[in-house]
Write an enzyme that holds these catalytic residues in place. Structure first.
Site, PDB file in Angstrom:
ATOM      1  N   GLY A  11      -6.873 -12.561 -16.409  1.00 16.43           N
ATOM      2  CA  GLY A  11      -5.444 -12.454 -16.124  1.00 16.43           C
ATOM      3  C   GLY A  11      -4.756 -13.794 -16.292  1.00 16.43           C
ATOM      4  N   ASP A 128      -4.417 -14.913  -7.403  1.00 18.94           N
ATOM      5  CA  ASP A 128      -5.006 -14.379  -6.173  1.00 18.94           C
ATOM      6  C   ASP A 128      -5.466 -15.477  -5.219  1.00 18.94           C
ATOM      7  OD1 ASP A 128      -4.596 -11.803  -7.000  1.00 18.94           O
ATOM      8  OD2 ASP A 128      -6.638 -11.488  -7.728  1.00 18.94           O
ATOM      9  N   ARG A 163      17.184   0.360   5.897  1.00 17.32           N
ATOM     10  CA  ARG A 163      15.950   0.982   5.428  1.00 17.32           C
ATOM     11  C   ARG A 163      14.746   0.086   5.673  1.00 17.32           C
ATOM     12  NH1 ARG A 163      18.447   2.888  -0.327  1.00 17.32           N
ATOM     13  NH2 ARG A 163      19.128   4.979   0.272  1.00 17.32           N
ATOM     14  N   VAL A 251       5.275  -8.945 -12.896  1.00 16.70           N
ATOM     15  CA  VAL A 251       6.306  -9.985 -12.820  1.00 16.70           C
ATOM     16  C   VAL A 251       5.769 -11.191 -12.051  1.00 16.70           C
ATOM     17  CG1 VAL A 251       7.367  -9.175 -10.663  1.00 16.70           C
ATOM     18  CG2 VAL A 251       8.753 -10.392 -12.348  1.00 16.70           C
TER      19      VAL A 251
END
Length: 319
Positions: A11, A128, A163, A251
């Site tokens: 990645g 990560d 919300r 993104v």
């Protein structure tokens, strides 16, 4: 040593280009010929090589992604695939290899050394931040800033519509991104792989916040802990009102790297070349405190890295 190669694998992470630039320019300054390997380990097997000169890496520090491109190569996971890669390396007279990537990429680098004695040095680059023995990996800081910006925008609309927003971020095995993003944005809840989630307690907390007058909630979920849809289903059943889901996805990998990531990548690139020239191979460049150190690749990969539980508690108390 006269010729080295550099590749990016797995990645992509913001700052990879800065690391490539450092390897190329510093290598050339040291009198080395530097070869770029396109498409990661796939390109290594296929011999997809290009000579990189000083001018070829001009203006790439600020760019996201990787000019060398990257891939996930199943063939390289086999002994036969690694043997083909080693033959290409030897055929082209390459005497050292710098591998920029995450856990799988660094494992591949170690196997090249273990099985074929190819001198390798690894540079940890993964959003990560799940690689042991290094405080930070290239790309993490940029990713965190991207997530923080997105969550802040979601908080604006969440407050307008009263919300609960569930934001799913990357992190298959590590909740680092979720924890840090939740801490700096004041999220009401953070769900990570390292800590089991109790949906009843989570719902009770959100309802209690409502009773106190808080009209919106942000819940940040690491993808490896649960899917945002699973969290939404549990919460809507318990709290009785609708939620909205945002999956940030890829993104998080993009964008121009931050100053921190640029500096880290440039410094690690230089240190990787020095390690090859010093004959210190099968090592990974790691950031420990404010210093770069060289650690055995497999020692880094076998060291389990987990989130800071105390920081998790602090994030909970401050939300």
């Amino acid at each position: 040593m006269k010729k080295i190669a550099v590749l990016t694998s797995g990645g992509d992470a913001p700052g990879m280009n800065a690391a490539v630039r450092a390897v190329v320019r510093y290598g050339v300054r040291q009198g080395l010929e530097v070869i770029g390997v396109r498409r990661g380990y796939s390109g290594l097997i296929d011999g997809d090589f290009v000579k990189l000169e000083y001018k070829d890496v001009a203006g790439i520090t600020e760019k996201g992604g990787t000019i060398l491109r990257t891939s996930r190569c199943e063939e390289f996971k086999t002994e036969e695939g690694r043997e083909l890669a080693a033959k290409q390396i030897k055929k082209h007279g390459i005497e050292g290899l710098v591998v920029i990537g995450g856990e799988g990429s660094l494992t591949g680098a170690h196997l090249l050394y273990e099985e074929h004695k190819i001198p390798v040095v690894g540079i940890p680059a993964t959003i990560d931040n799940d690689i042991g023995l290094t405080d930070m990996c290239i790309g993490v800081d940029t990713c965190l800033n991207t997530v923080m910006d997105a969550v802040q925008k979601l908080k604006d609309t969440a407050s307008s519509h009263e919300r609960a927003f569930i934001v799913e971020v990357m992190g298959r095995h590590s909740g680092y991104i979720a924890l840090m993003a939740g801490l700096v944005t004041g999220a009401e809840a953070i769900i990570v792989p390292e800590i089991p989630v109790d949906y009843s307690q989570l719902a009770d907390r959100i309802l209690e916040e409502r009773r106190r007058g808080k009209i919106n909630s942000i819940i940040i979920v690491a993808e490896g802990a649960a899917s945002a849809y699973t969290v939404a289903r549990h919460l809507e059943y318990r709290i009785g009102y609708e939620t909205r889901i945002t999956i940030l996805g890829h993104v998080q990998r993009g964008g121009s790297p931050t100053a921190f990531d640029r500096r880290l990548a440039l410094s690690m690139g230089v240190e990787a070349v020095d390690a090859l020239l010093d004959g210190e191979v099968d090592v990974m460049i790691a950031l420990q405190g404010n210093k770069l150190v060289r650690v055995p690749i497999m020692e880094a990969l076998s060291t389990k890295k987990t989130i800071d539980k105390k920081l998790y508690e602090i994030a909970y108390m401050l939300s």
